[in-house]
Design a protein around this motif. Structure first.
Motif, PDB file in Angstrom:
ATOM      1  N   ARG A 354     -58.636 -32.813 -68.961  1.00  0.00           N
ATOM      2  CA  ARG A 354     -58.322 -31.753 -68.799  1.00  0.00           C
ATOM      3  C   ARG A 354     -60.198 -31.989 -70.125  1.00  0.00           C
ATOM      4  N   ILE A 355     -60.711 -32.926 -70.704  1.00  0.00           N
ATOM      5  CA  ILE A 355     -61.127 -32.486 -71.795  1.00  0.00           C
ATOM      6  C   ILE A 355     -62.319 -34.095 -70.790  1.00  0.00           C
ATOM      7  N   ALA A 356     -61.895 -35.264 -70.718  1.00  0.00           N
ATOM      8  CA  ALA A 356     -62.549 -36.454 -69.198  1.00  0.00           C
ATOM      9  C   ALA A 356     -63.349 -35.245 -68.379  1.00  0.00           C
ATOM     10  N   SER A 357     -62.321 -34.519 -67.467  1.00  0.00           N
ATOM     11  CA  SER A 357     -63.225 -33.613 -66.412  1.00  0.00           C
ATOM     12  C   SER A 357     -64.274 -32.831 -67.022  1.00  0.00           C
ATOM     13  N   HIS A 358     -64.144 -32.681 -68.439  1.00  0.00           N
ATOM     14  CA  HIS A 358     -65.704 -32.072 -68.867  1.00  0.00           C
ATOM     15  C   HIS A 358     -66.819 -32.797 -69.040  1.00  0.00           C
ATOM     16  N   LEU A 359     -66.214 -33.905 -69.632  1.00  0.00           N
ATOM     17  CA  LEU A 359     -67.249 -34.350 -70.250  1.00  0.00           C
ATOM     18  C   LEU A 359     -67.596 -35.375 -68.727  1.00  0.00           C
ATOM     19  N   ALA A 360     -67.413 -35.372 -67.738  1.00  0.00           N
ATOM     20  CA  ALA A 360     -67.865 -36.395 -66.926  1.00  0.00           C
ATOM     21  C   ALA A 360     -68.463 -35.289 -66.341  1.00  0.00           C
ATOM     22  N   ALA A 361     -68.502 -34.053 -66.446  1.00  0.00           N
ATOM     23  CA  ALA A 361     -69.849 -33.000 -66.146  1.00  0.00           C
ATOM     24  C   ALA A 361     -71.027 -33.041 -66.737  1.00  0.00           C
ATOM     25  N   ARG A 362     -70.657 -33.772 -67.841  1.00  0.00           N
ATOM     26  CA  ARG A 362     -72.228 -34.008 -68.855  1.00  0.00           C
ATOM     27  C   ARG A 362     -72.833 -35.269 -68.313  1.00  0.00           C
ATOM     28  N   GLY A 363     -72.178 -35.869 -67.775  1.00  0.00           N
ATOM     29  CA  GLY A 363     -72.428 -37.718 -67.216  1.00  0.00           C
ATOM     30  C   GLY A 363     -71.669 -38.913 -68.366  1.00  0.00           C
ATOM     31  N   GLU A 364     -70.743 -37.962 -69.107  1.00  0.00           N
ATOM     32  CA  GLU A 364     -69.750 -39.022 -70.279  1.00  0.00           C
ATOM     33  C   GLU A 364     -68.666 -39.483 -69.628  1.00  0.00           C
ATOM     34  N   SER A 365     -68.217 -39.622 -70.510  1.00  0.00           N
ATOM     35  CA  SER A 365     -66.342 -40.565 -70.732  1.00  0.00           C
ATOM     36  C   SER A 365     -65.784 -40.534 -71.771  1.00  0.00           C
ATOM     37  N   LEU A 366     -64.807 -41.215 -71.698  1.00  0.00           N
ATOM     38  CA  LEU A 366     -63.271 -40.532 -72.870  1.00  0.00           C
ATOM     39  C   LEU A 366     -63.428 -43.046 -72.695  1.00  0.00           C
ATOM     40  N   PRO A 367     -63.292 -43.060 -74.151  1.00  0.00           N
ATOM     41  CA  PRO A 367     -62.725 -44.520 -74.214  1.00  0.00           C
ATOM     42  C   PRO A 367     -61.010 -44.533 -73.856  1.00  0.00           C
ATOM     43  N   PRO A 368     -60.688 -46.180 -73.400  1.00  0.00           N
ATOM     44  CA  PRO A 368     -59.840 -46.202 -72.282  1.00  0.00           C
ATOM     45  C   PRO A 368     -58.238 -45.839 -73.311  1.00  0.00           C
ATOM     46  N   LEU A 369     -57.485 -45.572 -72.831  1.00  0.00           N
ATOM     47  CA  LEU A 369     -56.342 -45.333 -73.732  1.00  0.00           C
ATOM     48  C   LEU A 369     -56.129 -47.255 -74.613  1.00  0.00           C
ATOM     49  N   VAL A 370     -55.430 -46.841 -76.155  1.00  0.00           N
ATOM     50  CA  VAL A 370     -55.660 -48.371 -76.380  1.00  0.00           C
ATOM     51  C   VAL A 370     -54.052 -48.288 -77.271  1.00  0.00           C
ATOM     52  N   GLY A 371     -53.740 -48.662 -76.309  1.00  0.00           N
ATOM     53  CA  GLY A 371     -52.561 -49.751 -77.022  1.00  0.00           C
ATOM     54  C   GLY A 371     -51.115 -48.571 -76.368  1.00  0.00           C
ATOM     55  N   ASP A 372     -51.726 -47.539 -75.252  1.00  0.00           N
ATOM     56  CA  ASP A 372     -50.595 -46.487 -75.613  1.00  0.00           C
ATOM     57  C   ASP A 372     -50.081 -45.751 -76.324  1.00  0.00           C
ATOM     58  N   SER A 373     -48.416 -46.175 -75.939  1.00  0.00           N
ATOM     59  CA  SER A 373     -48.178 -45.689 -76.889  1.00  0.00           C
ATOM     60  C   SER A 373     -46.908 -46.896 -77.838  1.00  0.00           C
ATOM     61  N   PRO A 374     -46.206 -46.564 -79.274  1.00  0.00           N
ATOM     62  CA  PRO A 374     -45.156 -47.645 -79.600  1.00  0.00           C
ATOM     63  C   PRO A 374     -44.488 -47.508 -78.882  1.00  0.00           C
ATOM     64  N   SER A 375     -43.779 -48.264 -78.781  1.00  0.00           N
ATOM     65  CA  SER A 375     -41.602 -48.138 -78.645  1.00  0.00           C
ATOM     66  C   SER A 375     -41.495 -47.974 -79.731  1.00  0.00           C
ATOM     67  N   THR A 376     -39.941 -47.245 -79.694  1.00  0.00           N
ATOM     68  CA  THR A 376     -39.194 -47.273 -80.288  1.00  0.00           C
ATOM     69  C   THR A 376     -37.748 -48.341 -79.952  1.00  0.00           C
ATOM     70  N   GLN A 377     -37.338 -48.064 -80.889  1.00  0.00           N
ATOM     71  CA  GLN A 377     -35.674 -49.418 -80.739  1.00  0.00           C
ATOM     72  C   GLN A 377     -34.806 -48.565 -81.667  1.00  0.00           C
ATOM     73  N   ALA A 378     -33.598 -49.010 -80.822  1.00  0.00           N
ATOM     74  CA  ALA A 378     -32.342 -48.165 -80.989  1.00  0.00           C
ATOM     75  C   ALA A 378     -31.334 -49.160 -82.725  1.00  0.00           C
ATOM     76  N   ILE A 379     -30.617 -48.724 -83.117  1.00  0.00           N
ATOM     77  CA  ILE A 379     -30.119 -50.014 -84.166  1.00  0.00           C
ATOM     78  C   ILE A 379     -28.714 -50.302 -84.130  1.00  0.00           C
ATOM     79  N   ALA A 380     -27.843 -50.815 -83.429  1.00  0.00           N
ATOM     80  CA  ALA A 380     -26.558 -50.781 -83.496  1.00  0.00           C
ATOM     81  C   ALA A 380     -26.169 -49.883 -85.381  1.00  0.00           C
ATOM     82  N   PRO A 381     -25.287 -49.017 -84.566  1.00  0.00           N
ATOM     83  CA  PRO A 381     -23.782 -47.899 -85.629  1.00  0.00           C
ATOM     84  C   PRO A 381     -23.961 -49.146 -86.969  1.00  0.00           C
ATOM     85  N   PHE A 382     -23.714 -48.545 -87.759  1.00  0.00           N
ATOM     86  CA  PHE A 382     -23.118 -49.704 -89.918  1.00  0.00           C
ATOM     87  C   PHE A 382     -23.336 -48.301 -90.676  1.00  0.00           C
ATOM     88  N   ALA A 383     -22.165 -49.243 -90.926  1.00  0.00           N
ATOM     89  CA  ALA A 383     -21.054 -48.382 -92.230  1.00  0.00           C
ATOM     90  C   ALA A 383     -21.483 -48.631 -93.117  1.00  0.00           C
TER      91      ALA A 383
END
Length: 618
Positions: A354-383
């Motif tokens: 929605r923000i990108a669409s609003h800015l496009a109407a004014r001749g502006e654009s958003l910076p690209p996504l950087v790094g997208d999303s960090p991954s998470t990891q599973a940790i095996a059960p520990f006692a």
């Protein structure tokens, strides 16, 4: 000024040169002001597209990543409170380093192309303990916060002055990124003392905050009447969808026909209490509301853009007409655009569109996504192995304080954690134990054996007991977070706040052990002699560090430390059933975990790391 400078200033005296240079820099500083219904930056209309993110709730190493994602979503500003409780944990002892380095936080935001709105409070709410006030204020009998009480006003003035020393030069008036600062916070929801609000305005100015100031309140005439100042812009706070936004701005327009229109907080999600449901908001509803504000040229602040985690003892509490006490969860995920681990959500992507669409109407654009999303990891059960019972560890944790009456935690100079009240019962007695009032949950033990618990949130104060002659009565009280919103702020003392009676007789002459649990990593094993809360020690090995969520189901209630970092509280009543574990606090190889649990039978329990959080109410 460079030593090699050969210009006109080199030919005048040092003091005069400094004055001229200061005036030159001021003239070159960006200009931010209010003109009619608009904010103006360097002479051009500026629509604030802000997102809220709090520096204590996000590990410092991750601030830049989150700022880049804010820019990529289309935000141009970051908003944060300043947390007095974190910066002055004891009177006159200041902390602006590490996780509390607000200056670094603001400068990093600016480096990533973001302006900043700072909300210094001193009251902030934010679902943190005592609304962000330091607990030591409660040590002064009768002191009233958010009032003209001279003791409170002197303390708040000192805080604001010290804060200005840290970040005052980062205001837009001096060439920095801070565009605006908020006076107090939603005061209309607390009182209507206009002298107090004017005094807070003066304290801000006297401290050195000379940028644009404003007030912020909920969308109702009564709230505007109590919280606004006629000479400052007023912004409005609300949640829900487009209809709620429209109604809020109709109310603001009726109260303040002129001036800028801004959502100081658009609640694009909500927080959770222990024992209640997990809150979510439809991504489409949030995106549509943002789109409406964009089209209407309304500035906004998404509360929250990234909620993060209320680590350690940070969470606060609320109350309602039906619920006497509602403690907040450790997770402050808030169903925000970035989740607790900083990952992009469907809400993020829809709002970005929605923000990108609003800015496009004014001749502006958003910076690209950087790094997208960090991954998470599973940790095996520990006692885990049982290290020591909490009662058995008392000699390592605290020394007894003789006390005629059982008094509040604050009376003994303690702010957070647990506190133990111990009494020797000389003669056998059977009857009702009345604790008036244990804040917030009392674990009652007799000769080290658990006999029951009393919860403030359930209104419990009485317990039937049968004590033999010579018995040791222990009452362990845990602070679950001070109420941070509403009229009860001044009465939020913790521990036992009044008295203890047994079979109708008041019990006197106690030994009190303060247990802030600030130093627990060096605890040594002890022979078990009690069935109450206990510490358990375990660990896991990693090939590489990465975010995870510790699955705390089966562990009852307690706290978790990983490599010395207190992640926060877990509780089987939900809705939160996991604890966010930042990868930046982990290391390749062995990682140490310490768990305090109120459940004696967890000896066979394990922990594991999940890739996603668990929200469920048993």
């Amino acid at each position: 000024m460079s030593k090699s400078f050969k210009g006109p200033l080199a030919r005048v005296g040092g003091a005069l040169a400094a004055l001229i240079l200061s005036m030159t820099l001021a003239q070159a500083a960006p200009s931010f002001k209010v003109e009619g219904s608009q904010f103006m930056l360097d002479g051009k209309p500026f629509q604030i597209r802000s997102g809220e993110m709090h520096y204590p709730r996000v590990p410092k190493e991750l601030w830049r990543d989150r700022f880049r994602k804010a820019r990529a979503m289309g935000l141009n500003t970051i908003t944060t409170y300043a947390f007095w409780s974190q910066h002055e944990p004891e009177p006159g002892r200041w902390d602006f380093k590490g996780q509390n380095d607000l200056r670094a936080y603001i400068k990093t935001a600016a480096e990533e192309g973001l302006k900043v709105i700072l909300r210094p409070g001193p009251y902030v709410c934010a679902e943190v303990d005592f609304g962000g006030f330091p607990a030591w204020l409660l040590r002064t009998p009768g002191l009233r916060v958010r009032s003209m009480d001279s003791r409170y006003m002197a303390a708040s003035a000192r805080f604001l002055k010290r804060l200005a020393q840290e970040v005052g030069d980062l205001q837009v008036t001096r060439g920095g990124p801070i565009l605006m600062l908020q006076v107090e916070n939603e005061y209309g929801s607390y009182g209507q003392d206009h002298d107090y609000m004017q005094a807070m305005f003066k304290q801000m100015r006297d401290a050195g905050f000379d940028a644009q100031l404003f007030t912020s309140d909920g969308g109702a005439e009564r709230l505007f009447e109590g919280g606004t100042l006629g000479h400052l812009p007023a912004v409005v706070n609300f949640g829900g969808g487009k209809a709620d936004a429209q109604a809020s701005f109709v109310a603001l327009q009726a109260w303040r026909p002129s001036g800028p229109r801004m959502a100081g907080e658009y609640w694009a999600g909500w927080f959770d209490h222990w024992g209640e449901k997990h809150h979510t908001q439809a991504p489409e509803e949030a995106a549509a509301t943002v789109e409406w504000m964009l089209k209407e040229k309304i500035s906004f602040n998404l509360y929250m853009f990234h909620g993060g985690t209320s680590f350690g003892w940070l969470p606060g509490a609320n109350y309602s007409a039906k619920e006497p006490y509602q403690p907040d969860t450790t997770s402050y995920d808030y169903d925000a655009a970035l989740d607790e681990a900083g990952r992009l959500t469907p809400k993020y992507r829809l709002i970005r569109e929605r923000i990108a669409s609003h800015l496009a109407a004014r001749g502006e654009s958003l910076p690209p996504l950087v790094g997208d999303s960090p991954s998470t990891q599973a940790i095996a059960p520990f006692a885990f192995q049982r290290l020591t019972g909490l009662l058995d560890a008392l000699p390592q944790l605290s020394q007894p304080i003789a006390s005629r009456f059982p008094r509040s935690m604050e009376h003994y100079g303690q702010g957070y954690g647990l506190i133990l009240y111990r009494k020797k019962i000389e003669q056998a007695v059977k009857g009702t134990l009345v604790i008036d009032e244990a804040r917030d949950i009392a674990t009652v033990l007799v000769n080290g054996q658990l006999v029951g618990t009393l919860e403030r949130r359930l209104g419990q104060r009485e317990l039937a007991v049968d004590l033999p002659a010579g018995a040791t009565l222990d009452i362990l009280v845990e602070n679950l977070g001070r109420i941070g919103f509403g009229a009860k702020l001044d009465a939020e003392h913790k521990g036992i706040t009044r008295s203890v009676k047994l079979a109708g007789q008041e019990l006197l002459d106690w030994n009190v052990f303060t247990l802030p649990l600030s130093e627990v990593q060096g605890l040594k094993a002890a022979t078990p002699s009690s069935s109450g809360p206990a510490f358990f020690k375990g660990g896991f090995t990693l090939d590489k560090a990465g975010d995870s969520f510790l699955d705390t189901r089966g562990w009852g209630r307690g706290q978790v430390w990983v490599n010395g970092h207190l992640l926060g509280r877990y509780w089987q009543i939900g809705p939160q059933q996991s604890l966010y574990l930042p990868g930046v606090w982990l290391r390749k190889g062995h990682n140490e975990v310490l768990v305090l649990s109120d459940r004696p039978g967890v000896n066979e329990a394990t922990l594991q790391g999940l890739t996603d959080p668990v929200f469920e109410t048993p």
